[in-house]
Design a protein around this motif. Structure first.
Motif, mmCIF file in Angstrom:
data_model
loop_
_atom_site.group_PDB
_atom_site.id
_atom_site.type_symbol
_atom_site.label_atom_id
_atom_site.label_comp_id
_atom_site.label_asym_id
_atom_site.label_seq_id
_atom_site.Cartn_x
_atom_site.Cartn_y
_atom_site.Cartn_z
ATOM 1 N N ILE A 175 0.850 -1.188 0.000
ATOM 2 C CA ILE A 175 0.000 0.000 0.000
ATOM 3 C C ILE A 175 0.891 1.247 0.000
ATOM 4 C CG2 ILE A 175 -0.273 0.041 2.518
ATOM 5 C CD1 ILE A 175 -3.261 0.835 1.889
ATOM 6 N N LEU A 176 0.493 2.217 -0.790
ATOM 7 C CA LEU A 176 1.234 3.479 -0.845
ATOM 8 C C LEU A 176 0.273 4.643 -0.642
ATOM 9 C CD1 LEU A 176 3.750 3.716 -3.825
ATOM 10 C CD2 LEU A 176 4.248 3.478 -1.392
ATOM 11 N N GLY A 177 0.760 5.664 0.051
ATOM 12 C CA GLY A 177 -0.012 6.901 0.162
ATOM 13 C C GLY A 177 0.508 7.876 -0.886
ATOM 14 N N SER A 178 1.226 8.891 -0.424
ATOM 15 C CA SER A 178 1.807 9.863 -1.356
ATOM 16 C C SER A 178 3.157 9.430 -1.882
ATOM 17 C CB SER A 178 1.968 11.222 -0.662
ATOM 18 O OG SER A 178 0.735 11.671 -0.184
ATOM 19 N N GLY A 179 3.697 8.346 -1.354
ATOM 20 C CA GLY A 179 5.017 7.893 -1.799
ATOM 21 C C GLY A 179 6.124 8.853 -1.396
ATOM 22 N N SER A 180 5.943 9.542 -0.254
ATOM 23 C CA SER A 180 6.953 10.531 0.168
ATOM 24 C C SER A 180 7.979 9.950 1.129
ATOM 25 C CB SER A 180 6.265 11.732 0.835
ATOM 26 O OG SER A 180 5.748 11.379 2.100
ATOM 27 N N ASN A 181 7.748 8.716 1.562
ATOM 28 C CA ASN A 181 8.660 8.136 2.550
ATOM 29 C C ASN A 181 9.163 6.765 2.092
ATOM 30 O OD1 ASN A 181 10.066 8.625 4.871
ATOM 31 N ND2 ASN A 181 8.554 7.690 6.232
ATOM 32 N N TRP A 217 2.738 21.104 13.074
ATOM 33 C CA TRP A 217 3.927 20.404 12.582
ATOM 34 C C TRP A 217 3.692 19.739 11.232
ATOM 35 C CZ3 TRP A 217 3.529 15.250 11.486
ATOM 36 C CH2 TRP A 217 2.420 14.583 12.032
ATOM 37 N N VAL A 262 4.104 18.680 5.696
ATOM 38 C CA VAL A 262 4.452 17.269 5.455
ATOM 39 C C VAL A 262 3.694 16.782 4.215
ATOM 40 C CG1 VAL A 262 4.391 14.932 6.385
ATOM 41 C CG2 VAL A 262 4.888 16.852 7.914
ATOM 42 N N PRO A 263 4.395 16.250 3.234
ATOM 43 C CA PRO A 263 3.744 15.868 1.977
ATOM 44 C C PRO A 263 3.026 14.520 2.006
ATOM 45 C CG PRO A 263 6.099 15.475 1.845
ATOM 46 C CD PRO A 263 5.852 16.086 3.191
ATOM 47 N N GLY A 264 3.075 13.813 3.109
ATOM 48 C CA GLY A 264 2.530 12.462 3.162
ATOM 49 C C GLY A 264 1.077 12.392 3.582
ATOM 50 N N THR A 265 0.596 11.170 3.721
ATOM 51 C CA THR A 265 -0.789 10.933 4.129
ATOM 52 C C THR A 265 -0.852 10.547 5.610
ATOM 53 O OG1 THR A 265 -0.641 8.587 3.554
ATOM 54 C CG2 THR A 265 -1.435 10.089 1.840
ATOM 55 N N GLY A 282 0.208 6.934 5.974
ATOM 56 C CA GLY A 282 1.650 6.791 5.846
ATOM 57 C C GLY A 282 2.365 7.199 7.114
ATOM 58 N N ALA A 283 1.777 8.125 7.827
ATOM 59 C CA ALA A 283 2.374 8.583 9.086
ATOM 60 C C ALA A 283 2.038 7.615 10.221
ATOM 61 C CB ALA A 283 1.885 9.987 9.422
HETATM 62 C C1 FAD Z 1 9.376 17.201 5.427
HETATM 63 C C2 FAD Z 1 8.809 16.089 6.274
HETATM 64 C C3 FAD Z 1 8.528 16.336 7.607
HETATM 65 C C4 FAD Z 1 8.017 15.316 8.411
HETATM 66 N N1 FAD Z 1 7.735 15.580 9.717
HETATM 67 C C5 FAD Z 1 7.186 14.636 10.493
HETATM 68 C C6 FAD Z 1 6.856 14.881 11.870
HETATM 69 O O1 FAD Z 1 7.085 15.983 12.381
HETATM 70 N N2 FAD Z 1 6.278 13.894 12.596
HETATM 71 C C7 FAD Z 1 6.004 12.666 12.032
HETATM 72 O O2 FAD Z 1 5.459 11.787 12.717
HETATM 73 N N3 FAD Z 1 6.313 12.409 10.751
HETATM 74 C C8 FAD Z 1 6.905 13.343 9.965
HETATM 75 N N4 FAD Z 1 7.246 13.070 8.674
HETATM 76 C C9 FAD Z 1 6.992 11.730 8.155
HETATM 77 C C10 FAD Z 1 5.681 11.708 7.442
HETATM 78 O O3 FAD Z 1 4.627 11.647 8.379
HETATM 79 C C11 FAD Z 1 5.645 10.483 6.565
HETATM 80 O O4 FAD Z 1 6.782 10.513 5.728
HETATM 81 C C12 FAD Z 1 4.450 10.527 5.633
HETATM 82 O O5 FAD Z 1 3.255 10.671 6.353
HETATM 83 C C13 FAD Z 1 4.414 9.275 4.828
HETATM 84 O O6 FAD Z 1 3.198 9.305 4.111
HETATM 85 P P1 FAD Z 1 3.099 8.782 2.638
HETATM 86 O O7 FAD Z 1 1.649 8.746 2.312
HETATM 87 O O8 FAD Z 1 3.968 9.552 1.706
HETATM 88 O O9 FAD Z 1 3.693 7.319 2.830
HETATM 89 P P2 FAD Z 1 4.341 6.430 1.704
HETATM 90 O O10 FAD Z 1 5.717 6.962 1.381
HETATM 91 O O11 FAD Z 1 3.393 6.234 0.582
HETATM 92 O O12 FAD Z 1 4.486 5.058 2.509
HETATM 93 C C14 FAD Z 1 5.401 4.980 3.608
HETATM 94 C C15 FAD Z 1 5.244 3.598 4.253
HETATM 95 O O13 FAD Z 1 3.972 3.534 4.894
HETATM 96 C C16 FAD Z 1 3.203 2.468 4.334
HETATM 97 N N5 FAD Z 1 1.831 2.977 4.242
HETATM 98 C C17 FAD Z 1 1.398 4.045 3.537
HETATM 99 N N6 FAD Z 1 0.077 4.212 3.713
HETATM 100 C C18 FAD Z 1 -0.330 3.224 4.550
HETATM 101 C C19 FAD Z 1 -1.586 2.853 5.114
HETATM 102 N N7 FAD Z 1 -2.707 3.542 4.846
HETATM 103 N N8 FAD Z 1 -1.632 1.799 5.932
HETATM 104 C C20 FAD Z 1 -0.510 1.084 6.223
HETATM 105 N N9 FAD Z 1 0.719 1.374 5.718
HETATM 106 C C21 FAD Z 1 0.799 2.434 4.890
HETATM 107 C C22 FAD Z 1 3.818 2.165 2.979
HETATM 108 O O14 FAD Z 1 3.622 0.820 2.585
HETATM 109 C C23 FAD Z 1 5.277 2.453 3.234
HETATM 110 O O15 FAD Z 1 5.914 1.353 3.863
HETATM 111 C C24 FAD Z 1 7.773 14.039 7.863
HETATM 112 C C25 FAD Z 1 8.042 13.794 6.508
HETATM 113 C C26 FAD Z 1 8.554 14.805 5.719
HETATM 114 C C27 FAD Z 1 8.864 14.493 4.258
#
Ligand code: FAD
Length: 121
Positions: free
Chosen positions: A41-47, A103, A107-110, A113-114
């Motif tokens: 599963i992927l959200g925004s693919g930011s992590n 905070w 943050v570009p993610g979902t 994802g967090a």
């Molecule tokens: C600039 C920046 C600042 C940040 N600051 C903070 C902060 O202050 N505090 C904090 O806690 N985080 C912080 N983060 C982290 C951020 O919360 C996560 O990187 C982001 O939420 C990941 O979301 P995504 O949708 O891009 O995940 P993705 O990159 O799409 O996925 C990341 C991982 O999560 C899994 N995943 C995604 N969605 C789901 C789902 N619905 N259910 C189960 N697994 C899933 C994926 O399989 C993958 O392993 C920061 C990130 C950035 C880039």
């Protein structure tokens, strides 16, 4: 997968499906479990850093992004689907005078994802 990662890298997945609501996700994932089909599963693919070799399974992209904010109860409540964009949730809560998610405003993610299930504002 480059189109689904903020780093714009990554080879092909075996298959990719975009899901637009929590209900759709629930139904679809239940079927995958029943059929024994593995998935990522992927959200925004930011992590994630996706290999140029791609992903050798089905990828589910989570676009379930409904958000409900109720400021008529004490304390205020915020309900978000796991594909909701964190910055959007932070902005919408801030616009309603709620604090605590500042905070997340850049943050570009979902939410999913967090790995967040609930917040106390
Ligand atoms: C600039 C920046 C600042 C940040 N600051 C903070 C902060 O202050 N505090 C904090 O806690 N985080 C912080 N983060 C982290 C951020 O919360 C996560 O990187 C982001 O939420 C990941 O979301 P995504 O949708 O891009 O995940 P993705 O990159 O799409 O996925 C990341 C991982 O999560 C899994 N995943 C995604 N969605 C789901 C789902 N619905 N259910 C189960 N697994 C899933 C994926 O399989 C993958 O392993 C920061 C990130 C950035 C880039």
């Amino acid at each position: 997968m480059a189109n689904y990662s903020t780093m714009n890298v990554g080879g092909k997945a075996d298959a990719l499906i975009i899901l637009y609501s929590a209900v759709e996700m629930e139904n679809f994932i239940k079927k995958l479990w029943d059929l024994g089909i593995s998935f990522t599963i992927l959200g925004s693919g930011s992590n994630v850093l996706i290999s140029d070799k791609g992903i050798r399974e089905l990828v589910l992209v989570n676009h379930a992004h409904n958000l409900r904010i109720n400021t008529n109860v004490q304390p205020a409540s915020v309900w978000a689907e796991s594909g909701a964009n964190l910055a959007q949730v932070a902005r919408q809560t801030g616009l309603r005078g709620l604090s605590g998610l500042e905070w997340a405003s850049a943050v570009p993610g979902t939410v999913g994802g967090a790995g967040m299930e609930c917040w106390s504002l």
